[in-house]
Design a protein around this motif. Sequence first.
Motif, PDB file in Angstrom:
ATOM      1  N   MET A   1     -38.188  20.306  32.988  1.00 42.73           N
ATOM      2  CA  MET A   1     -38.721  21.702  32.706  1.00 42.73           C
ATOM      3  C   MET A   1     -39.714  21.749  31.573  1.00 42.73           C
ATOM      4  O   MET A   1     -39.498  21.698  30.904  1.00 42.73           O
ATOM      5  CB  MET A   1     -38.959  22.666  33.074  1.00 42.73           C
ATOM      6  CG  MET A   1     -38.974  23.576  33.587  1.00 42.73           C
ATOM      7  SD  MET A   1     -37.557  25.154  34.780  1.00 42.73           S
ATOM      8  CE  MET A   1     -37.599  25.152  36.215  1.00 42.73           C
ATOM      9  N   ASP A   2     -40.945  22.210  32.180  1.00 37.38           N
ATOM     10  CA  ASP A   2     -42.158  22.133  30.478  1.00 37.38           C
ATOM     11  C   ASP A   2     -41.607  23.772  31.077  1.00 37.38           C
ATOM     12  O   ASP A   2     -41.714  24.861  31.200  1.00 37.38           O
ATOM     13  CB  ASP A   2     -43.327  22.246  30.982  1.00 37.38           C
ATOM     14  CG  ASP A   2     -44.199  22.803  30.016  1.00 37.38           C
ATOM     15  OD1 ASP A   2     -43.610  23.434  29.107  1.00 37.38           O
ATOM     16  OD2 ASP A   2     -45.106  22.665  29.949  1.00 37.38           O
TER      17      ASP A   2
ATOM     18  N   ASP B   1     -30.495  16.393  29.875  1.00 36.55           N
ATOM     19  CA  ASP B   1     -29.706  16.821  28.827  1.00 36.55           C
ATOM     20  C   ASP B   1     -30.888  17.975  28.150  1.00 36.55           C
ATOM     21  O   ASP B   1     -30.844  18.729  27.205  1.00 36.55           O
ATOM     22  CB  ASP B   1     -28.784  16.487  28.443  1.00 36.55           C
ATOM     23  CG  ASP B   1     -27.816  15.714  28.855  1.00 36.55           C
ATOM     24  OD1 ASP B   1     -27.257  16.614  30.114  1.00 36.55           O
ATOM     25  OD2 ASP B   1     -27.206  15.065  28.860  1.00 36.55           O
ATOM     26  N   ARG B   2     -32.092  16.825  27.674  1.00 34.92           N
ATOM     27  CA  ARG B   2     -33.340  17.371  26.554  1.00 34.92           C
ATOM     28  C   ARG B   2     -34.121  18.421  27.067  1.00 34.92           C
ATOM     29  O   ARG B   2     -34.051  19.663  26.615  1.00 34.92           O
ATOM     30  CB  ARG B   2     -33.887  15.889  26.311  1.00 34.92           C
ATOM     31  CG  ARG B   2     -33.257  15.901  24.614  1.00 34.92           C
ATOM     32  CD  ARG B   2     -35.165  14.952  24.790  1.00 34.92           C
ATOM     33  NE  ARG B   2     -34.142  13.417  24.014  1.00 34.92           N
ATOM     34  CZ  ARG B   2     -34.343  12.040  25.215  1.00 34.92           C
ATOM     35  NH1 ARG B   2     -35.445  12.344  25.921  1.00 34.92           N
ATOM     36  NH2 ARG B   2     -33.547  11.204  24.538  1.00 34.92           N
ATOM     37  N   GLU B   3     -34.166  18.618  27.981  1.00 29.68           N
ATOM     38  CA  GLU B   3     -34.680  19.549  29.112  1.00 29.68           C
ATOM     39  C   GLU B   3     -34.019  20.979  28.947  1.00 29.68           C
ATOM     40  O   GLU B   3     -34.951  22.148  28.577  1.00 29.68           O
ATOM     41  CB  GLU B   3     -35.102  18.794  30.058  1.00 29.68           C
ATOM     42  CG  GLU B   3     -36.370  19.003  31.119  1.00 29.68           C
ATOM     43  CD  GLU B   3     -36.935  18.859  32.210  1.00 29.68           C
ATOM     44  OE1 GLU B   3     -36.044  19.449  33.363  1.00 29.68           O
ATOM     45  OE2 GLU B   3     -36.771  17.178  32.415  1.00 29.68           O
TER      46      GLU B   3
ATOM     47  N   SER C   1     -33.906  22.212  25.746  1.00 29.34           N
ATOM     48  CA  SER C   1     -35.368  22.564  25.458  1.00 29.34           C
ATOM     49  C   SER C   1     -34.963  23.970  26.391  1.00 29.34           C
ATOM     50  O   SER C   1     -35.748  24.905  25.386  1.00 29.34           O
ATOM     51  CB  SER C   1     -36.691  21.771  25.973  1.00 29.34           C
ATOM     52  OG  SER C   1     -37.826  21.928  25.290  1.00 29.34           O
ATOM     53  N   LYS C   2     -35.214  23.645  27.341  1.00 30.79           N
ATOM     54  CA  LYS C   2     -35.185  25.406  28.048  1.00 30.79           C
ATOM     55  C   LYS C   2     -33.885  26.649  26.919  1.00 30.79           C
ATOM     56  O   LYS C   2     -35.060  27.658  27.125  1.00 30.79           O
ATOM     57  CB  LYS C   2     -34.751  25.210  29.111  1.00 30.79           C
ATOM     58  CG  LYS C   2     -35.134  26.251  30.342  1.00 30.79           C
ATOM     59  CD  LYS C   2     -34.549  26.325  31.550  1.00 30.79           C
ATOM     60  CE  LYS C   2     -34.465  27.157  32.484  1.00 30.79           C
ATOM     61  NZ  LYS C   2     -34.147  27.420  33.986  1.00 30.79           N
TER      62      LYS C   2
ATOM     63  N   ALA D   1     -35.387  31.810  21.430  1.00 32.31           N
ATOM     64  CA  ALA D   1     -36.120  31.662  20.452  1.00 32.31           C
ATOM     65  C   ALA D   1     -37.069  33.080  21.396  1.00 32.31           C
ATOM     66  O   ALA D   1     -37.926  33.729  20.442  1.00 32.31           O
ATOM     67  CB  ALA D   1     -37.243  30.479  19.999  1.00 32.31           C
ATOM     68  N   GLY D   2     -36.843  33.376  22.792  1.00 35.07           N
ATOM     69  CA  GLY D   2     -37.759  34.568  22.854  1.00 35.07           C
ATOM     70  C   GLY D   2     -39.317  34.297  23.583  1.00 35.07           C
ATOM     71  O   GLY D   2     -40.186  34.386  24.334  1.00 35.07           O
ATOM     72  N   THR D   3     -39.609  32.257  24.360  1.00 30.47           N
ATOM     73  CA  THR D   3     -40.293  32.545  24.214  1.00 30.47           C
ATOM     74  C   THR D   3     -39.827  31.562  26.372  1.00 30.47           C
ATOM     75  O   THR D   3     -40.694  31.372  26.762  1.00 30.47           O
ATOM     76  CB  THR D   3     -40.867  31.202  24.068  1.00 30.47           C
ATOM     77  OG1 THR D   3     -39.938  29.641  23.919  1.00 30.47           O
ATOM     78  CG2 THR D   3     -41.688  31.782  22.077  1.00 30.47           C
TER      79      THR D   3
END
Length: 186
Positions: free
Chosen positions: A1-2, A137-139, A142-143, A149-151
């Motif tokens: 997921m982006d 797991d990386r995705e 990252s999410k 981080a608030g994004t």
Amino acid sequence: MDPLSNVPSPDNYAGFIARLDAATASLSTRARALNKALAAISLLLGRYQRALRAWERRLARVNEELARHSGEPQTSAALHELHRTAVQMESMYSAQILRITEKLANIQGRRDAIGRSLLELEVSRAKLDTSRKLSQDRENLSKALYELAGTGGATAEIPDLGLRNDLKEAREAVVLAEALLEVKGS
């Protein structure tokens, strides 16, 4: 997921795994057919070998009779005819056994090649499954990092830019470490 767009990334692994599974199914079908052929040819080989041994015994008995024979020409002619027949049959069965043995070796070679390919497919599938899990797991990581981080989905009132940069660096370090592990593991 982006993490920025909340759109799931495409699963590139599914297509490759499907191809591996299709190749595995096809080769497994061939392996089963070759195993049946091997069983049939082995049975045939056994029959020819038994027949050859029987003709070898007959030839030995005829040779013994010829060595002992010193009588009638008619009996001698019959023994020589039996000897000629036994030699021909022994030769024929030997040639057949040689052809069948070559065929058997050829099929065994093909079956062994399929076995090696099936093993390679199994290993590749395991590697793809592992890589797929690492990617997921990386995705997820990252999410989570972007959300911290608030994004992500819920934005913080006052974003902490220092935290965002630290989390970005941590994420990059994790991705690089995983990539190094994948390269070293391959």
